[in-house]
Motif scaffolding. Structure first.
Motif, mmCIF file in Angstrom:
data_model
loop_
_atom_site.group_PDB
_atom_site.id
_atom_site.type_symbol
_atom_site.label_atom_id
_atom_site.label_comp_id
_atom_site.label_asym_id
_atom_site.label_seq_id
_atom_site.Cartn_x
_atom_site.Cartn_y
_atom_site.Cartn_z
ATOM 1 N N GLU A 1 -35.774 16.191 47.934
ATOM 2 C CA GLU A 1 -36.520 16.400 46.690
ATOM 3 C C GLU A 1 -37.993 16.668 46.924
ATOM 4 O OE1 GLU A 1 -35.468 16.683 43.512
ATOM 5 O OE2 GLU A 1 -33.447 16.669 44.372
ATOM 6 N N THR A 2 -38.561 16.116 47.995
ATOM 7 C CA THR A 2 -39.988 16.286 48.272
ATOM 8 C C THR A 2 -40.191 16.657 49.738
ATOM 9 O OG1 THR A 2 -40.443 14.001 48.948
ATOM 10 C CG2 THR A 2 -40.515 14.486 46.575
ATOM 11 N N THR B 1 -47.159 19.670 37.304
ATOM 12 C CA THR B 1 -47.250 19.755 38.758
ATOM 13 C C THR B 1 -46.243 18.819 39.409
ATOM 14 O OG1 THR B 1 -48.811 19.763 40.625
ATOM 15 C CG2 THR B 1 -48.995 17.946 39.054
ATOM 16 N N ASP B 2 -46.109 18.929 40.720
ATOM 17 C CA ASP B 2 -45.326 18.002 41.535
ATOM 18 C C ASP B 2 -46.303 17.346 42.499
ATOM 19 O OD1 ASP B 2 -43.567 16.642 43.175
ATOM 20 O OD2 ASP B 2 -42.957 18.430 44.287
ATOM 21 N N ALA B 3 -46.776 16.162 42.147
ATOM 22 C CA ALA B 3 -47.875 15.524 42.874
ATOM 23 C C ALA B 3 -47.386 14.757 44.103
ATOM 24 C CB ALA B 3 -48.654 14.607 41.943
ATOM 25 N N THR B 4 -46.616 15.470 44.954
ATOM 26 C CA THR B 4 -46.125 14.860 46.200
ATOM 27 C C THR B 4 -46.416 15.781 47.384
ATOM 28 O OG1 THR B 4 -43.922 15.874 45.995
ATOM 29 C CG2 THR B 4 -44.234 13.718 44.969
ATOM 30 N N TYR B 5 -47.393 16.661 47.234
ATOM 31 C CA TYR B 5 -47.552 17.773 48.166
ATOM 32 C C TYR B 5 -48.961 17.812 48.736
ATOM 33 C CZ TYR B 5 -45.280 22.130 49.722
ATOM 34 O OH TYR B 5 -44.646 23.101 50.451
ATOM 35 N N ALA B 6 -49.393 16.685 49.292
ATOM 36 C CA ALA B 6 -50.738 16.617 49.870
ATOM 37 C C ALA B 6 -50.874 17.638 51.006
ATOM 38 C CB ALA B 6 -50.992 15.211 50.399
ATOM 39 N N PRO B 7 -52.033 18.301 51.117
ATOM 40 C CA PRO B 7 -53.279 18.061 50.378
ATOM 41 C C PRO B 7 -53.417 18.912 49.104
ATOM 42 C CG PRO B 7 -53.687 19.667 52.069
ATOM 43 C CD PRO B 7 -52.229 19.317 52.183
ATOM 44 N N GLN C 1 -37.820 21.030 51.760
ATOM 45 C CA GLN C 1 -37.844 20.640 50.351
ATOM 46 C C GLN C 1 -36.996 21.645 49.579
ATOM 47 O OE1 GLN C 1 -41.682 20.396 48.453
ATOM 48 N NE2 GLN C 1 -40.835 19.584 46.558
ATOM 49 N N ILE C 2 -36.140 21.140 48.735
ATOM 50 C CA ILE C 2 -35.173 21.972 48.032
ATOM 51 C C ILE C 2 -35.845 23.047 47.175
ATOM 52 C CG2 ILE C 2 -34.990 20.424 46.019
ATOM 53 C CD1 ILE C 2 -31.947 21.072 46.035
ATOM 54 N N ASN C 3 -35.272 24.242 47.203
ATOM 55 C CA ASN C 3 -35.690 25.379 46.376
ATOM 56 C C ASN C 3 -37.143 25.793 46.580
ATOM 57 O OD1 ASN C 3 -33.142 25.692 45.278
ATOM 58 N ND2 ASN C 3 -33.568 24.364 43.522
ATOM 59 N N THR C 4 -37.628 25.600 47.803
ATOM 60 C CA THR C 4 -38.944 26.109 48.172
ATOM 61 C C THR C 4 -38.753 27.351 49.041
ATOM 62 O OG1 THR C 4 -39.007 24.725 50.146
ATOM 63 C CG2 THR C 4 -39.980 23.811 48.123
ATOM 64 N N THR C 5 -39.838 28.026 49.347
ATOM 65 C CA THR C 5 -39.719 29.185 50.235
ATOM 66 C C THR C 5 -39.310 28.766 51.644
ATOM 67 O OG1 THR C 5 -42.140 29.066 50.443
ATOM 68 C CG2 THR C 5 -41.246 30.762 48.996
ATOM 69 N N ASN D 1 -47.315 14.929 35.832
ATOM 70 C CA ASN D 1 -46.536 14.966 37.064
ATOM 71 C C ASN D 1 -45.046 15.016 36.728
ATOM 72 O OD1 ASN D 1 -45.729 14.825 39.731
ATOM 73 N ND2 ASN D 1 -46.088 12.624 39.905
ATOM 74 N N TYR D 2 -44.431 16.167 36.931
ATOM 75 C CA TYR D 2 -43.026 16.363 36.585
ATOM 76 C C TYR D 2 -42.091 16.228 37.778
ATOM 77 C CZ TYR D 2 -43.418 17.894 31.735
ATOM 78 O OH TYR D 2 -43.610 17.931 30.380
ATOM 79 N N GLY D 3 -42.557 16.486 38.983
ATOM 80 C CA GLY D 3 -41.657 16.652 40.115
ATOM 81 C C GLY D 3 -41.303 18.128 40.247
ATOM 82 N N TRP D 4 -40.791 18.515 41.406
ATOM 83 C CA TRP D 4 -40.587 19.931 41.707
ATOM 84 C C TRP D 4 -39.486 20.565 40.863
ATOM 85 C CZ3 TRP D 4 -42.954 23.915 43.555
ATOM 86 C CH2 TRP D 4 -42.245 25.040 43.998
ATOM 87 N N GLU D 5 -38.301 20.013 40.897
ATOM 88 C CA GLU D 5 -37.174 20.636 40.197
ATOM 89 C C GLU D 5 -37.361 20.674 38.674
ATOM 90 O OE1 GLU D 5 -33.610 21.764 41.811
ATOM 91 O OE2 GLU D 5 -35.549 22.488 42.513
ATOM 92 N N PRO D 6 -37.818 19.598 38.026
ATOM 93 C CA PRO D 6 -38.004 19.628 36.569
ATOM 94 C C PRO D 6 -39.182 20.490 36.106
ATOM 95 C CG PRO D 6 -37.778 17.370 37.374
ATOM 96 C CD PRO D 6 -38.019 18.241 38.567
ATOM 97 N N LEU D 7 -40.021 20.899 37.052
ATOM 98 C CA LEU D 7 -41.231 21.640 36.690
ATOM 99 C C LEU D 7 -40.903 22.992 36.062
ATOM 100 C CD1 LEU D 7 -44.305 21.545 36.789
ATOM 101 C CD2 LEU D 7 -44.208 22.493 39.095
#
Length: 265
Positions: free
Chosen positions: A179-180, A49-55, A155-159, A88-94
């Motif tokens: 990145e987030t 996951t990328d645990a920077t996306y509350a909630p 956030q990069i490479n999101t919808t 917790n990988y972060g978004w891009e490495p996920l």
């Protein structure tokens, strides 16, 4: 002489036995997440996951990964009879972590899109979202098209990134991709962007938890509904079937609605 020879044979036998046991131990600890069982004998799956996306997914004060997505996966695991371990990988490495088999699947508010389905497989949808615009309270932005001459953080490479590229151009210098999502919002707050675009749940959560920061949200009917899915390696039908079984069960027993307060269309 005979006693010495017997001692020698015994020593050789003990060494061979030790090597055999060490070999067995190495095999048991080098297995992937899919092959590991917990103390109760349940299969354990490793979840990235990328645990920077509350909630949806974030770190609590104790360093635990928590959030709505995490509650949903925990419910799916309980219903389908497996255990989970989060990383917790972060978004891009996920995405490469899923492709390389480092994790069994990913949960990170990942919208199911045709482009992503070319590289990965997705579970049935479990959450519906849409994009939302966040601007300073005194901004004159009233609709998405008003951002055509603005600088926008995403956030990069999101919808959110994709819809802004459609408006401003794929290589536009007016797009500030971070990145987030929290960093994208911070860039807007600090005046480095005129607006920030992201998933509604995240932006609403930010606004609710930062009442002293003078911002407002702007909705736009042009934003289509987006559906989150659990992402697995392309062709991994075994894991996909297991996840879909759990999703179906928590839909039927009402647990999914209890967590999300949504009725999936």
């Amino acid at each position: 002489m005979e006693k010495s020879f017997k001692r020698f044979l015994l020593g050789v036998a003990l060494v061979c036995t030790s090597v055999f046991l060490m070999g067995c131990g190495a095999d048991s600890t080098s297995s992937s997440g899919s092959d590991v069982a917990d103390a109760d004998g349940k299969r354990k799956l490793i979840v990235g996951t990328d645990a920077t996306y509350a909630p949806m997914e974030y770190m609590d004060e104790k360093g635990n990964i928590v959030g709505i997505d995490i509650e949903i996966v925990n419910a799916i695991a309980e219903a389908a009879g497996f255990e989970v371990e989060y990383k917790n990988y972060g978004w891009e490495p996920l995405f490469p972590a899923v492709d390389n088999g480092e994790v069994d699947f990913a949960v990170s508010s990942i919208t199911i899109t045709d482009d992503r389905k070319q590289s990965n497989d997705f579970s049935d949808p479990y959450f519906v979202a849409n994009q939302l615009i966040l601007v300073q309270e005194d901004s004159n932005v009233e609709a998405f098209e008003d951002l055509a001459d603005k600088k926008v953080s995403v956030q990069i490479n999101t919808t959110g990134h994709e819809v802004v590229k459609d408006l401003l151009g794929k290589t536009s210098a007016k797009i500030l991709a971070t990145e987030t999502m929290p960093l994208a919002i911070t860039e807007m707050i600090n005046g480095n962007a005129d607006a920030s675009v992201g998933d509604n749940a995240v932006i609403i959560h930010y606004q609710a938890n930062n009442p002293d920061i003078k911002v407002k949200t702007v909705e736009d009917d042009s934003f289509e509904k987006e559906y989150y899915g659990l992402m697995v390696k392309k062709g991994n039908k075994e894991i996909l079937d297991l996840l879909n079984d759990g999703i179906e069960k928590i839909k039927e027993n009402g647990k999914l609605k209890e967590i999300t307060d949504q009725d999936l269309d």
